[in-house]
Motif scaffolding. Sequence first.
Motif, PDB file in Angstrom:
ATOM      1  N   GLY A   1      31.544  19.784 -13.482  1.00 41.66           N
ATOM      2  CA  GLY A   1      30.704  19.544 -14.643  1.00 41.66           C
ATOM      3  C   GLY A   1      31.029  18.243 -15.340  1.00 41.66           C
ATOM      4  O   GLY A   1      30.323  17.843 -16.280  1.00 41.66           O
ATOM      5  N   ALA A   2      32.102  17.577 -14.903  1.00 47.67           N
ATOM      6  CA  ALA A   2      32.436  16.268 -15.455  1.00 47.67           C
ATOM      7  C   ALA A   2      31.436  15.225 -14.987  1.00 47.67           C
ATOM      8  O   ALA A   2      30.789  15.378 -13.942  1.00 47.67           O
ATOM      9  CB  ALA A   2      33.848  15.873 -15.023  1.00 47.67           C
ATOM     10  N   ARG A   3      31.308  14.134 -15.758  1.00 45.73           N
ATOM     11  CA  ARG A   3      30.392  13.056 -15.386  1.00 45.73           C
ATOM     12  C   ARG A   3      31.180  11.753 -15.240  1.00 45.73           C
ATOM     13  O   ARG A   3      32.092  11.468 -16.014  1.00 45.73           O
ATOM     14  CB  ARG A   3      29.302  12.902 -16.439  1.00 45.73           C
ATOM     15  CG  ARG A   3      28.402  14.134 -16.531  1.00 45.73           C
ATOM     16  CD  ARG A   3      27.122  13.835 -17.264  1.00 45.73           C
ATOM     17  NE  ARG A   3      27.362  13.428 -18.653  1.00 45.73           N
ATOM     18  CZ  ARG A   3      26.399  12.989 -19.466  1.00 45.73           C
ATOM     19  NH1 ARG A   3      25.152  12.875 -19.027  1.00 45.73           N
ATOM     20  NH2 ARG A   3      26.697  12.650 -20.712  1.00 45.73           N
ATOM     21  N   PHE A   4      30.785  10.965 -14.226  1.00 48.26           N
ATOM     22  CA  PHE A   4      31.482   9.726 -13.912  1.00 48.26           C
ATOM     23  C   PHE A   4      30.466   8.593 -13.806  1.00 48.26           C
ATOM     24  O   PHE A   4      29.369   8.782 -13.275  1.00 48.26           O
ATOM     25  CB  PHE A   4      32.225   9.840 -12.572  1.00 48.26           C
ATOM     26  CG  PHE A   4      33.269  10.922 -12.548  1.00 48.26           C
ATOM     27  CD1 PHE A   4      34.580  10.645 -12.892  1.00 48.26           C
ATOM     28  CD2 PHE A   4      32.939  12.222 -12.186  1.00 48.26           C
ATOM     29  CE1 PHE A   4      35.543  11.645 -12.869  1.00 48.26           C
ATOM     30  CE2 PHE A   4      33.896  13.225 -12.162  1.00 48.26           C
ATOM     31  CZ  PHE A   4      35.204  12.935 -12.507  1.00 48.26           C
ATOM     32  N   ALA A   5      30.846   7.414 -14.293  1.00 54.11           N
ATOM     33  CA  ALA A   5      30.030   6.216 -14.125  1.00 54.11           C
ATOM     34  C   ALA A   5      30.949   5.079 -13.726  1.00 54.11           C
ATOM     35  O   ALA A   5      32.016   4.887 -14.324  1.00 54.11           O
ATOM     36  CB  ALA A   5      29.301   5.869 -15.422  1.00 54.11           C
ATOM     37  N   SER A   6      30.552   4.329 -12.695  1.00 52.61           N
ATOM     38  CA  SER A   6      31.444   3.304 -12.149  1.00 52.61           C
ATOM     39  C   SER A   6      30.632   2.126 -11.634  1.00 52.61           C
ATOM     40  O   SER A   6      29.395   2.144 -11.627  1.00 52.61           O
ATOM     41  CB  SER A   6      32.271   3.879 -11.005  1.00 52.61           C
ATOM     42  OG  SER A   6      31.432   4.169  -9.897  1.00 52.61           O
ATOM     43  N   ARG A   7      31.347   1.121 -11.154  1.00 54.16           N
ATOM     44  CA  ARG A   7      30.694   0.026 -10.450  1.00 54.16           C
ATOM     45  C   ARG A   7      30.206   0.525  -9.082  1.00 54.16           C
ATOM     46  O   ARG A   7      30.546   1.629  -8.648  1.00 54.16           O
ATOM     47  CB  ARG A   7      31.678  -1.129 -10.260  1.00 54.16           C
ATOM     48  CG  ARG A   7      32.052  -1.830 -11.559  1.00 54.16           C
ATOM     49  CD  ARG A   7      32.762  -3.146 -11.290  1.00 54.16           C
ATOM     50  NE  ARG A   7      33.973  -2.980 -10.520  1.00 54.16           N
ATOM     51  CZ  ARG A   7      34.228  -3.593  -9.369  1.00 54.16           C
ATOM     52  NH1 ARG A   7      33.335  -4.395  -8.819  1.00 54.16           N
ATOM     53  NH2 ARG A   7      35.369  -3.398  -8.745  1.00 54.16           N
TER      54      ARG A   7
END
Length: 453
Positions: free
Chosen positions: A148-154
Amino acid sequence: MDHSAKTAPIAARPLTSRRGQSALTGRIRVPGDKSISHRALMFGALAEGETRITGLLEGEDVLRTADAMRALGAEVTQLGNGHWHVRGQGRGKLQEPKDVLDMGNSGTAARLICGILASHPIFAVLTGDGSLRSRPMKRVTDPLSGTGARFASRAGGRLPLAIEGTATPSPLHYRLPVASAQVKSAILLAGLNAEGETVVEEPEATRDHTENMLRHFGATVAVEVQGHGRVVRLQGKPSLTAADIVVPGDPSSAAFPIVAALIVPGSAVTIENIGLNPLRTGLFTTLQDMGADLTIANERIEGGEPVGDLILRAGPLQAVEVPRSRVPSMVDEFPVLAVAAAFAHGTSRFLGLSELRVKESDRLAATAALLTVNGITVEIEGDDLIIHGSGGAAPAGGGTVETHMDHRIAMSALVLGLATQAPVTVDDAAFIETSFPKFVELMHGLGADIGAA
């Protein structure tokens, strides 16, 4: 006094090693195990109460973890020479950091902290140095997204990485596509705050320091062997209680003086207090398969981990084939094993080294280049490394090795130069400090000739 990691860029430090006038001799201890050191700080921060740690590796990578645990609300204090205290508030009680978490060069710290942050209702951003920012994180963030965690990256899942954790993480049941202790550990760490059972299936058994430490701090972990692999089951929401930890010497760090002692004629070296976890000793088994004069003495248990002393004497080595199934137990040692194979009689084959392509550098290509530039015949076939040994004669040497900001490539090249006909130079040895503080000084104590380029 607290010892925080430096944030300034590390200046390049070229070094040269050369064949000395005498053999390597002496008794030494190498720094504490890096894998266990990272985990000791993390579990101390997650547990309730004060954890006392002795023998902690005080290299740059581990200091980054110490800084991160402080930023997340734990009290982390250095008392001197490997002695540290960590006071945590208990499982699930980490605080949101006020600034970006800079993990330096440490992939272990970055990937494991992803697991910790995923199951806390906080926002954090991870970054690192140029090497770490080029390394993939999707192998961790993809499965952790299931909590349920959210990740944003290059692009490509690379740092900087923004993480928005969840207050109600779902337990994961995940089969690793490639054996990786880092990915396994990240999933287990996320499972600490999840209701129910978190399950990780691994195709090959990988180092189990996380499982050992989970039990040491009070969690319930079951392990089932399935063929070459294992199924690890963690019961969620355990009470984690502070527990003292003794960190043994790092077998991955010991690999460098070990191989140096085996290839420099006439050498006799003893390395004390080395961790002998069977999922970390693939190098020792392989060197014995090569006929190395390597004896293990004074075996004992310390802090839940097997420990012993290694006694080494130089002598002839035979070529070896390292099976794919052994790779996880020695994944960090292949560059320096390749150096040993360069002196062996016959052609060695190391099979299934795909994992080396996503280390601090493309370690497979960098290892081949290290040997090639110093007159050793090497081939890469798919993910296999083939090394044509010199038959016991000293290889030519004389090359300058590009380290690609990889500490293990740098140390392996410096070991090679101790026994080649001409000196070997590395373009940058500064990153050795990330994992092996005072490596050069320790080698000087044995009689090695390593100095400014």
